[in-house]
Design a protein around this motif. Structure first.
Motif, PDB file in Angstrom:
ATOM      1  N   GLY A  98      -4.395 -14.080 -12.869  1.00 47.02           N
ATOM      2  CA  GLY A  98      -3.583 -15.199 -11.527  1.00 47.02           C
ATOM      3  C   GLY A  98      -4.267 -15.139 -10.845  1.00 47.02           C
ATOM      4  O   GLY A  98      -4.312 -15.839 -10.622  1.00 47.02           O
ATOM      5  N   SER A  99      -5.514 -14.428 -10.402  1.00 50.31           N
ATOM      6  CA  SER A  99      -5.890 -14.461  -9.511  1.00 50.31           C
ATOM      7  C   SER A  99      -7.198 -15.101  -9.734  1.00 50.31           C
ATOM      8  O   SER A  99      -8.555 -15.556  -9.058  1.00 50.31           O
ATOM      9  CB  SER A  99      -7.279 -13.183  -8.842  1.00 50.31           C
ATOM     10  N   THR A 158      -7.265 -10.466  -4.891  1.00 49.73           N
ATOM     11  CA  THR A 158      -6.573  -9.886  -6.639  1.00 49.73           C
ATOM     12  C   THR A 158      -5.281  -8.740  -5.224  1.00 49.73           C
ATOM     13  O   THR A 158      -5.582  -8.479  -3.639  1.00 49.73           O
ATOM     14  CB  THR A 158      -7.444  -8.259  -6.082  1.00 49.73           C
ATOM     15  N   LYS A 159      -4.040  -9.866  -6.141  1.00 46.08           N
ATOM     16  CA  LYS A 159      -2.994  -9.089  -5.589  1.00 46.08           C
ATOM     17  C   LYS A 159      -2.662  -7.708  -5.086  1.00 46.08           C
ATOM     18  O   LYS A 159      -2.892  -7.165  -4.055  1.00 46.08           O
ATOM     19  CB  LYS A 159      -1.812  -9.509  -5.677  1.00 46.08           C
ATOM     20  N   SER A 160      -3.206  -6.868  -6.038  1.00 46.96           N
ATOM     21  CA  SER A 160      -3.101  -5.336  -5.452  1.00 46.96           C
ATOM     22  C   SER A 160      -3.977  -4.877  -5.298  1.00 46.96           C
ATOM     23  O   SER A 160      -3.637  -3.861  -4.040  1.00 46.96           O
ATOM     24  CB  SER A 160      -2.930  -4.731  -7.471  1.00 46.96           C
ATOM     25  N   THR A 163      -7.500  -4.010  -8.755  1.00 45.45           N
ATOM     26  CA  THR A 163      -7.681  -4.474  -9.498  1.00 45.45           C
ATOM     27  C   THR A 163      -9.495  -3.978 -10.741  1.00 45.45           C
ATOM     28  O   THR A 163     -10.271  -4.135  -9.643  1.00 45.45           O
ATOM     29  CB  THR A 163      -7.559  -5.580 -10.378  1.00 45.45           C
ATOM     30  N   ARG A 221       0.832 -14.534 -11.508  1.00 44.79           N
ATOM     31  CA  ARG A 221       0.506 -15.726 -12.128  1.00 44.79           C
ATOM     32  C   ARG A 221       1.649 -16.723 -11.534  1.00 44.79           C
ATOM     33  O   ARG A 221       1.473 -17.897 -12.223  1.00 44.79           O
ATOM     34  CB  ARG A 221       1.256 -15.068 -13.748  1.00 44.79           C
ATOM     35  N   GLN A 300      -1.343 -17.412 -19.812  1.00 45.53           N
ATOM     36  CA  GLN A 300      -1.203 -15.754 -18.920  1.00 45.53           C
ATOM     37  C   GLN A 300       0.724 -16.348 -18.583  1.00 45.53           C
ATOM     38  O   GLN A 300       1.407 -15.103 -18.766  1.00 45.53           O
ATOM     39  CB  GLN A 300      -2.072 -15.832 -17.797  1.00 45.53           C
ATOM     40  N   GLU A 304       2.894 -13.629 -20.055  1.00 48.67           N
ATOM     41  CA  GLU A 304       3.176 -12.056 -19.612  1.00 48.67           C
ATOM     42  C   GLU A 304       4.466 -11.765 -18.846  1.00 48.67           C
ATOM     43  O   GLU A 304       5.306 -11.436 -18.331  1.00 48.67           O
ATOM     44  CB  GLU A 304       2.065 -11.920 -17.824  1.00 48.67           C
TER      45      GLU A 304
HETATM   46  O1  PA5 Z   1      -0.085 -11.938 -12.991  1.00 50.56           O
HETATM   47  C1  PA5 Z   1       0.126 -10.859 -12.962  1.00 50.56           C
HETATM   48  O2  PA5 Z   1       0.498 -10.140 -11.614  1.00 50.56           O
HETATM   49  C2  PA5 Z   1      -1.372 -10.028 -12.933  1.00 50.56           C
HETATM   50  O3  PA5 Z   1      -1.410 -11.215 -14.466  1.00 50.56           O
HETATM   51  C3  PA5 Z   1      -2.583 -10.720 -12.115  1.00 50.56           C
HETATM   52  O4  PA5 Z   1      -3.200 -11.378 -11.981  1.00 50.56           O
HETATM   53  C4  PA5 Z   1      -4.251  -9.584 -12.769  1.00 50.56           C
HETATM   54  O5  PA5 Z   1      -3.748  -8.441 -13.481  1.00 50.56           O
HETATM   55  C5  PA5 Z   1      -4.933  -9.375 -11.925  1.00 50.56           C
HETATM   56  O6  PA5 Z   1      -4.285  -8.647 -10.661  1.00 50.56           O
HETATM   57  P1  PA5 Z   1      -4.546  -8.497  -9.250  1.00 50.56           P
HETATM   58  O7  PA5 Z   1      -4.699 -10.029  -8.655  1.00 50.56           O
HETATM   59  O8  PA5 Z   1      -4.150  -7.616  -8.728  1.00 50.56           O
HETATM   60  O9  PA5 Z   1      -6.303  -8.277  -9.144  1.00 50.56           O
END
Ligand code: PA5
Length: 478
Positions: A98-99, A158-160, A163, A221, A300, A304
């Motif tokens: 999603g990033s 990166t949201k988290s 990653t 996403r 995606q 997901e």
């Molecule tokens: O939709 C989601 O949450 C995941 O697919 C993330 O986009 C992906 O794993 C990348 O994560 P992050 O943005 O934390 O690095």
């Protein structure tokens, strides 16, 4: 007044969905969905529509407010984009999933198809864009052959904030920049992440990187309309205010409770009924190269969000629909044979374009060979439209469920609209399936196993679990 502020213009840019070929009246009772079966669901549909509203009010569907709550952020994004434009030749997104998928899809849709190959002048002075959405060492190495890192800005997304793929890309880049530029490297990096959680925000504060935030309640996403997608778009000259205006219009269209008036709800309802009837594959087939990567982004989103083991009551349900990406007309010569004659397990979504942004005439020639000369005098525009209509007809004739989503023209407004409509469709499908469309435990499992394999502290137990997996038998490796 901007064009997207005019009601008439907005309405002329409304995306439509033709679902005739999903319906039993058209495609036959055996495969088609009857109006009666939609009407039988009416209580469920009302509940789901109410849940969408309740969750939004309760702050559990924050992606829906993105068209409205980012005014100051948009200013900062445009300002930052202008500074990047003045100073850098290339802009590299470090991210995955999603990033990364949204920035790729929007760039392909709205900028020149060979944008990076154009001269700087022909790019309007905007930097080239690269999105490193993998950790293939060959590809990463190849990037350094086409960019000069001293003239490149890097956007770590990166949201988290943890990653492995993104953080590895970041570590490589940071080391290279530090070696080249010493302490002055920081202004080559922009971090887009959660405002409080995760390691990237800690690092960004420590190093003094410019930061943009992904709202807490917006998952990867669903984040294309946050700085995740807006910064790379603005850096490449895309009108992000128009993109958000398109999303706001889509919000208007998808806030109506009645499924017959709400394209996103109707789309989800039809997919839900199709899934119940064993159509476990959702093919997205854009008939425009500009929309090619929309199918990747959608894959995606759909996979997901809906691929879930448990429902909201914790019951095992194993639901979801496998997304498949195809491209019209290219995949007519690759996959359409399967779509028309293979198992009855698919719904095909055509993404069509009313008017292409260019017209290309087919030259006349070989008047003595009618099987060739008939093409002359037509345009590629007519040809691609005819091929789309022909494939739709072939599927109809073979009684294969299909629908057509048409963008009057591809522009920032219609792309914002499309992204938002597909997100609402996904969320509504999640409601109908009674699952959590916003989590991704299956992805987390893979991420955790990677941490364990590479020795991240705190993952020792996971490592033990992995080590006790069945040993591979030599006899099965040939
Ligand atoms: O939709 C989601 O949450 C995941 O697919 C993330 O986009 C992906 O794993 C990348 O994560 P992050 O943005 O934390 O690095």
């Amino acid at each position: 007044m901007k064009r997207y502020e005019k009601r008439e213009w907005k309405e002329s840019m409304k995306i439509t969905m033709d679902f005739n070929n999903m319906m039993s009246e058209v495609i036959g009772d055996e495969q088609g969905i009857s109006k009666a079966s939609i009407d039988q669901l009416s209580d469920r549909l009302k509940e789901a529509a109410q849940a969408m509203k309740d969750k939004r009010k309760a702050g559990k569907m924050d992606f829906r407010d993105l068209p409205y709550n980012q005014k100051d952020i948009v200013k900062d994004l445009i300002d930052t984009a202008n500074k990047i434009k003045d100073r850098f030749d290339a802009f590299v997104v470090l991210g995955i999933g999603g990033s990364a998928l949204g920035p790729i899809a929007v760039q392909q849709a709205l900028n020149h198809m060979h944008y990076n190959e154009l001269s700087k002048e022909d790019r309007g002075g905007y930097p080239r864009l690269y999105v490193v959405d993998n950790v293939d060492p060959e590809r990463m190495d190849a990037l350094f052959d086409v960019i000069d890192i001293e003239k490149t800005a890097f956007n770590v997304i990166t949201k988290s904030g943890s990653t492995s793929e993104t953080m590895s890309q970041f570590l490589i880049i940071q080391d290279m920049l530090k070696t080249k530029l010493g302490d002055k490297y920081q202004d080559h990096i922009i971090a887009t992440t959660d405002a409080e959680n995760g390691n990237l925000i800690k690092i960004a504060k420590q190093e003094g990187f410019k930061t943009f935030f992904i709202p807490r309640g917006v998952g990867g996403r669903f984040s294309e309309l946050t700085p995740v997608g807006l910064l790379p778009a603005a850096v490449c000259g895309i009108d992000i205010e128009e993109l958000l205006a398109g999303a706001a219009y889509a919000d208007e269209l998808s806030s109506v409770d009645n499924v017959y008036e709400n394209m996103a709800y109707m789309a989800a309802t039809l997919q839900y009924l199709a899934m119940k009837a064993g159509k476990n594959i959702s093919v997205m087939m854009p008939y425009a190269d500009s929309l090619k990567y929309m199918a990747d982004w959608y894959a995606q989103l759909w996979a997901e969000s809906l691929g879930k083991r448990y429902d909201l009551e914790g019951k095992e349900v194993f639901v979801g629909q496998t997304p498949v990406k195809a491209l019209g007309v290219t995949d007519q010569h690759s996959q359409v044979q399967l779509y028309t004659e293979g198992p009855f397990d698919k719904v095909v979504t055509f993404l069509g374009v009313g008017e292409y942004r260019k017209t290309m005439e087919i030259a006349r020639g070989y008047e003595d060979i009618p099987a060739v000369s008939f093409l002359g005098g037509h345009t590629l525009n007519e040809l691609i439209h005819a091929e789309q209509a022909a494939t739709e007809y072939a599927l109809l004739k073979a009684k294969r469920l299909n629908r057509t989503i048409t963008l009057p023209v591809v522009n920032a407004f219609t792309i914002g609209q499309l992204l938002y409509l597909l997100e609402v469709e996904t969320a509504f499908a999640g409601e109908l399936l009674n699952i959590d469309a916003f989590d991704q435990p299956g992805v987390e499992e893979g991420k955790n196993a990677t941490y364990a394999l590479l020795g991240r502290p705190g993952y020792e137990e996971k490592k033990q679990e992995l080590d006790s997996r069945p040993k591979k038998k030599e006899e099965y490796i040939i």
